[in-house]
Motif scaffolding. Structure first.
Motif, PDB file in Angstrom:
ATOM      1  N   ASP A  30     -14.072   5.081  -4.878  1.00 28.08           N
ATOM      2  CA  ASP A  30     -13.147   3.963  -5.085  1.00 28.08           C
ATOM      3  C   ASP A  30     -11.680   4.385  -5.086  1.00 28.08           C
ATOM      4  OD1 ASP A  30     -13.288   5.399  -7.443  1.00 28.08           O
ATOM      5  OD2 ASP A  30     -13.445   3.639  -8.734  1.00 28.08           O
ATOM      6  N   GLU A  33      -9.214   1.571  -4.205  1.00 27.98           N
ATOM      7  CA  GLU A  33      -9.143   0.584  -5.286  1.00 27.98           C
ATOM      8  C   GLU A  33      -8.349   1.121  -6.471  1.00 27.98           C
ATOM      9  OE1 GLU A  33     -12.049   1.441  -3.798  1.00 27.98           O
ATOM     10  OE2 GLU A  33     -12.402  -0.376  -2.623  1.00 27.98           O
ATOM     11  N   ARG A  34      -8.549   2.387  -6.800  1.00 26.13           N
ATOM     12  CA  ARG A  34      -7.800   2.978  -7.918  1.00 26.13           C
ATOM     13  C   ARG A  34      -6.298   2.962  -7.664  1.00 26.13           C
ATOM     14  NH1 ARG A  34     -10.521   8.360 -10.496  1.00 26.13           N
ATOM     15  NH2 ARG A  34     -12.555   7.482 -10.959  1.00 26.13           N
ATOM     16  N   GLN A  37      -5.073  -0.688  -7.843  1.00 21.76           N
ATOM     17  CA  GLN A  37      -4.990  -1.157  -9.233  1.00 21.76           C
ATOM     18  C   GLN A  37      -3.780  -0.572  -9.942  1.00 21.76           C
ATOM     19  OE1 GLN A  37      -8.744  -0.095 -10.976  1.00 21.76           O
ATOM     20  NE2 GLN A  37      -9.790  -1.909 -10.189  1.00 21.76           N
ATOM     21  N   ASN A  40      -0.706  -2.338  -8.512  1.00 21.20           N
ATOM     22  CA  ASN A  40      -0.603  -3.716  -8.997  1.00 21.20           C
ATOM     23  C   ASN A  40      -0.179  -3.772 -10.462  1.00 21.20           C
ATOM     24  OD1 ASN A  40      -1.333  -4.750  -6.523  1.00 21.20           O
ATOM     25  ND2 ASN A  40      -3.497  -4.918  -7.055  1.00 21.20           N
ATOM     26  N   GLY A  41      -0.695  -2.876 -11.267  1.00 22.28           N
ATOM     27  CA  GLY A  41      -0.313  -2.839 -12.683  1.00 22.28           C
ATOM     28  C   GLY A  41       1.160  -2.551 -12.874  1.00 22.28           C
TER      29      GLY A  41
END
Length: 156
Positions: A30, A33-34, A37, A40-41
């Protein structure tokens, strides 16, 4: 989904809580995705606090590093889906993977041993100065620290 071999290098303790010098090889499913994320954070924080968007803030530098890392992944760096990062390069945390022993090989630069996760060990620690935290460390057989987990904080 693409599986990546991620080489996590820790050779400068200035950027991490760890003073151990090592290289660990993780199989990561992933990775995209990591990174997304984490990006996005940080972008959400910038939207909440626009003062963080200046180029010199820590969060701005992390966003820039994450974008660069995303480009490395998108460009398929490494014909064999291999990518190398060091502790200060990108703000994606692999400490949990290392602590849980989800690495395939650990190269300890203190003893020069190549070890699988089952050849490392967990040890408890307790900080008595400052934060007064306690938890566990994952160590090479020579005692070099590879990862940590904070379980709590002692009451003063």
């Amino acid at each position: 989904m693409r599986t990546w071999w991620v080489s996590v290098r820790n050779d400068s303790w200035n950027y991490t809580a760890l003073q151990g010098r090592f290289r660990a090889y993780l199989l990561v499913d992933d990775l995209q995705e990591r990174v997304a994320q984490a990006l996005n954070g940080r972008m959400a924080k910038v939207r909440q606090h626009t003062s963080l968007s200046n180029g010199v803030s820590q969060i701005s530098q992390e966003i820039e590093r994450l974008h660069t890392f995303q480009e490395r992944i998108a460009n398929g760096e490494g014909h064999w889906s291999q990518i190398e990062i060091d502790a200060a390069e990108v703000p994606v945390d692999f400490n949990a993977d290392l602590f849980e022993g989800r690495f395939k090989v650990l190269h300890c630069w203190q003893c020069q041993r190549l070890s699988a996760a089952e050849n490392t060990w967990l040890d408890s620690f307790q900080e008595t100065d400052g934060a007064q935290v306690f938890g566990c460390l994952r160590k090479c057989l020579c005692g070099n620290i590879v990862a940590y987990r904070i379980d709590g904080q002692r009451r003063p």
